[in-house]
Scaffold this motif. Structure first.
Motif, PDB file in Angstrom:
ATOM      1  N   LEU A 111       0.819  -1.208   0.000  1.00 13.19           N
ATOM      2  CA  LEU A 111       0.000   0.000   0.000  1.00 13.19           C
ATOM      3  C   LEU A 111       0.856   1.262   0.000  1.00 13.19           C
ATOM      4  O   LEU A 111       1.821   1.357   0.757  1.00 13.19           O
ATOM      5  CB  LEU A 111      -0.881   0.032   1.255  1.00 13.19           C
ATOM      6  CG  LEU A 111      -1.836  -1.133   1.462  1.00 13.19           C
ATOM      7  CD1 LEU A 111      -2.391  -1.093   2.873  1.00 13.19           C
ATOM      8  CD2 LEU A 111      -2.962  -1.070   0.449  1.00 13.19           C
ATOM      9  N   PRO A 112       0.491   2.234  -0.847  1.00 10.91           N
ATOM     10  CA  PRO A 112       1.085   3.555  -0.679  1.00 10.91           C
ATOM     11  C   PRO A 112       0.578   4.161   0.623  1.00 10.91           C
ATOM     12  O   PRO A 112      -0.432   3.725   1.180  1.00 10.91           O
ATOM     13  CB  PRO A 112       0.572   4.331  -1.898  1.00 10.91           C
ATOM     14  CG  PRO A 112      -0.684   3.622  -2.306  1.00 10.91           C
ATOM     15  CD  PRO A 112      -0.479   2.180  -1.950  1.00 10.91           C
ATOM     16  N   ALA A 113       1.281   5.165   1.130  1.00 10.55           N
ATOM     17  CA  ALA A 113       0.922   5.744   2.427  1.00 10.55           C
ATOM     18  C   ALA A 113      -0.491   6.312   2.450  1.00 10.55           C
ATOM     19  O   ALA A 113      -1.127   6.378   3.500  1.00 10.55           O
ATOM     20  CB  ALA A 113       1.930   6.829   2.806  1.00 10.55           C
ATOM     21  N   ALA A 152      -2.489   1.720   8.133  1.00 14.69           N
ATOM     22  CA  ALA A 152      -3.120   1.474   6.834  1.00 14.69           C
ATOM     23  C   ALA A 152      -3.125  -0.008   6.501  1.00 14.69           C
ATOM     24  O   ALA A 152      -4.071  -0.514   5.878  1.00 14.69           O
ATOM     25  CB  ALA A 152      -2.398   2.260   5.744  1.00 14.69           C
ATOM     26  N   ALA A 153      -2.088  -0.726   6.923  1.00 12.78           N
ATOM     27  CA  ALA A 153      -2.032  -2.167   6.680  1.00 12.78           C
ATOM     28  C   ALA A 153      -3.112  -2.888   7.470  1.00 12.78           C
ATOM     29  O   ALA A 153      -3.751  -3.820   6.967  1.00 12.78           O
ATOM     30  CB  ALA A 153      -0.644  -2.697   7.041  1.00 12.78           C
ATOM     31  N   ALA A 179       6.477   0.468   7.683  1.00 12.38           N
ATOM     32  CA  ALA A 179       7.820   0.710   7.146  1.00 12.38           C
ATOM     33  C   ALA A 179       8.146  -0.237   5.994  1.00 12.38           C
ATOM     34  O   ALA A 179       9.191  -0.891   5.971  1.00 12.38           O
ATOM     35  CB  ALA A 179       8.860   0.600   8.253  1.00 12.38           C
ATOM     36  N   GLY A 180       7.249  -0.293   5.018  1.00  7.78           N
ATOM     37  CA  GLY A 180       7.412  -1.233   3.917  1.00  7.78           C
ATOM     38  C   GLY A 180       8.655  -1.027   3.076  1.00  7.78           C
ATOM     39  O   GLY A 180       9.119  -1.954   2.410  1.00  7.78           O
ATOM     40  N   ASN A 181       9.200   0.190   3.093  1.00  6.23           N
ATOM     41  CA  ASN A 181      10.409   0.444   2.316  1.00  6.23           C
ATOM     42  C   ASN A 181      11.599  -0.379   2.777  1.00  6.23           C
ATOM     43  O   ASN A 181      12.575  -0.531   2.040  1.00  6.23           O
ATOM     44  CB  ASN A 181      10.764   1.933   2.377  1.00  6.23           C
ATOM     45  CG  ASN A 181       9.959   2.761   1.398  1.00  6.23           C
ATOM     46  OD1 ASN A 181      10.004   2.539   0.195  1.00  6.23           O
ATOM     47  ND2 ASN A 181       9.189   3.708   1.912  1.00  6.23           N
ATOM     48  N   LEU A 182      11.547  -0.894   4.002  1.00  2.00           N
ATOM     49  CA  LEU A 182      12.659  -1.688   4.513  1.00  2.00           C
ATOM     50  C   LEU A 182      12.639  -3.134   4.027  1.00  2.00           C
ATOM     51  O   LEU A 182      13.651  -3.830   4.104  1.00  2.00           O
ATOM     52  CB  LEU A 182      12.646  -1.693   6.045  1.00  2.00           C
ATOM     53  CG  LEU A 182      13.063  -0.430   6.772  1.00  2.00           C
ATOM     54  CD1 LEU A 182      12.981  -0.650   8.281  1.00  2.00           C
ATOM     55  CD2 LEU A 182      14.476  -0.014   6.378  1.00  2.00           C
ATOM     56  N   ILE A 183      11.492  -3.606   3.536  1.00  2.77           N
ATOM     57  CA  ILE A 183      11.343  -5.025   3.229  1.00  2.77           C
ATOM     58  C   ILE A 183      12.340  -5.479   2.167  1.00  2.77           C
ATOM     59  O   ILE A 183      13.072  -6.455   2.351  1.00  2.77           O
ATOM     60  CB  ILE A 183       9.905  -5.339   2.815  1.00  2.77           C
ATOM     61  CG1 ILE A 183       8.961  -5.138   4.007  1.00  2.77           C
ATOM     62  CG2 ILE A 183       9.791  -6.760   2.275  1.00  2.77           C
ATOM     63  CD1 ILE A 183       7.495  -5.253   3.664  1.00  2.77           C
ATOM     64  N   VAL A 184      12.377  -4.774   1.044  1.00  3.17           N
ATOM     65  CA  VAL A 184      13.295  -5.157  -0.026  1.00  3.17           C
ATOM     66  C   VAL A 184      14.734  -4.861   0.369  1.00  3.17           C
ATOM     67  O   VAL A 184      15.645  -5.643   0.091  1.00  3.17           O
ATOM     68  CB  VAL A 184      12.923  -4.432  -1.336  1.00  3.17           C
ATOM     69  CG1 VAL A 184      13.958  -4.713  -2.422  1.00  3.17           C
ATOM     70  CG2 VAL A 184      11.539  -4.859  -1.804  1.00  3.17           C
ATOM     71  N   ARG A 185      14.958  -3.748   1.050  1.00  6.39           N
ATOM     72  CA  ARG A 185      16.313  -3.352   1.434  1.00  6.39           C
ATOM     73  C   ARG A 185      16.956  -4.339   2.403  1.00  6.39           C
ATOM     74  O   ARG A 185      18.175  -4.429   2.473  1.00  6.39           O
ATOM     75  CB  ARG A 185      16.293  -1.964   2.067  1.00  6.39           C
ATOM     76  CG  ARG A 185      15.882  -0.847   1.110  1.00  6.39           C
ATOM     77  CD  ARG A 185      15.635   0.443   1.871  1.00  6.39           C
ATOM     78  NE  ARG A 185      15.094   1.480   1.026  1.00  6.39           N
ATOM     79  CZ  ARG A 185      15.807   2.487   0.520  1.00  6.39           C
ATOM     80  NH1 ARG A 185      17.100   2.559   0.780  1.00  6.39           N
ATOM     81  NH2 ARG A 185      15.231   3.389  -0.240  1.00  6.39           N
TER      82      ARG A 185
END
Length: 252
Positions: A111-113, A152-153, A179-185
């Motif tokens: 989800l986007p913010a 939101a999740a 903090a979904g941006n951390l998942i791939v990183r």
């Protein structure tokens, strides 16, 4: 059963009430009557265009860990077939199998913010067209938001629950990730390291529910634990970093 069933027939919910599930109380569904391990699991990425990297990262973790746990207990490993909306992106072990006959599904939602309920509804319609679920199939979900907090999740999981409550399947719970941006990183960092530990632990608990064929809270109870009564069947995973640091990483 933790709560009463809806008074009206599940198929008679109008579109307005589903599009805004928070306008009415979301009542709890009955637990699955029988515990049984699924034979075929659909892993559905709801991204409308291409395979979402975050969804693929959590599916990799989920499928690898489930396979390891099944083999360590001398259990059969279920077929796990990945779908991206209406496009099958990974075939079953038996190439003659058609994309149907799944008795469990795990839906990944990125989800986007600023995602809205309308976005969730469209996402769910796409997910249900991705494959054919058996009647009374168990449905689980992993919802991820780029926002620091997982609010939101959680909302997306409630939307999925409401969708299942219309009679499509049995809602069994899921994971709300902030903090979904951390998942791939962090996908190559140690699974039980600081940056992944809470996410990995939540995925392990979800796997326990999937393997038992029950909902998240009952799986926790059978293991001697308990869920959060304020968010039944939802495992909430917060960002392992301070807010200011996550914002800096997200902008990089």
């Amino acid at each position: 059963m933790r709560g009463a069933k809806r008074d009206s027939c599940r198929g008679e919910h109008d579109a307005a009430s589903f599009a805004n599930p928070h306008a009415q109380q979301v009542l709890r569904r009955a637990r699955p009557v029988e515990l049984h391990a699924p034979g075929r699991i659909a892993l559905i990425d709801t991204n409308p265009n291409t395979a979402d990297p975050a969804a693929q990262a959590v599916f990799d973790d989920f499928s690898d860990a489930l396979t390891a746990y099944a083999r360590s207990s001398s259990s059969s490993v279920p077929d796990m077939v990945r779908f991206a909306c209406n496009k099958q992106v990974e075939v079953a072990r038996d190439d003659s199998d058609e994309p149907k006959g799944f008795d469990a599904a795990v839906i990944a939602v990125s989800l986007p913010a600023d995602a809205s309920s309308a976005h969730h509804v469209d996402m769910l319609e796409r997910a249900w067209r991705a494959c054919t679920l058996e009647q009374h199939a168990r449905v689980y979900a992993i919802a991820m938001t780029d926002a620091y907090a997982p609010d939101a999740a959680r909302d997306a999981l409630l939307d999925i629950e409401a969708y299942c409550d219309r009679g499509y399947a049995i809602w069994c719970g899921g994971i709300a990730l902030g903090a979904g941006n951390l998942i791939v990183r962090t996908r190559t960092s140690p699974r039980m390291g600081t940056l992944r530990r809470t996410r990995s632990q939540a995925i392990d608990r979800l796997i326990a529910a999937v393997r038992l064929g029950t909902n998240v809270d009952q799986a926790l109870e059978l293991a001697g634990g308990s869920g959060d009564p304020s968010t039944p069947d939802i495992l909430t995973v917060s960002c392992p970093l301070p807010r200011f640091l996550y914002r800096h990483i997200a902008k990089a």
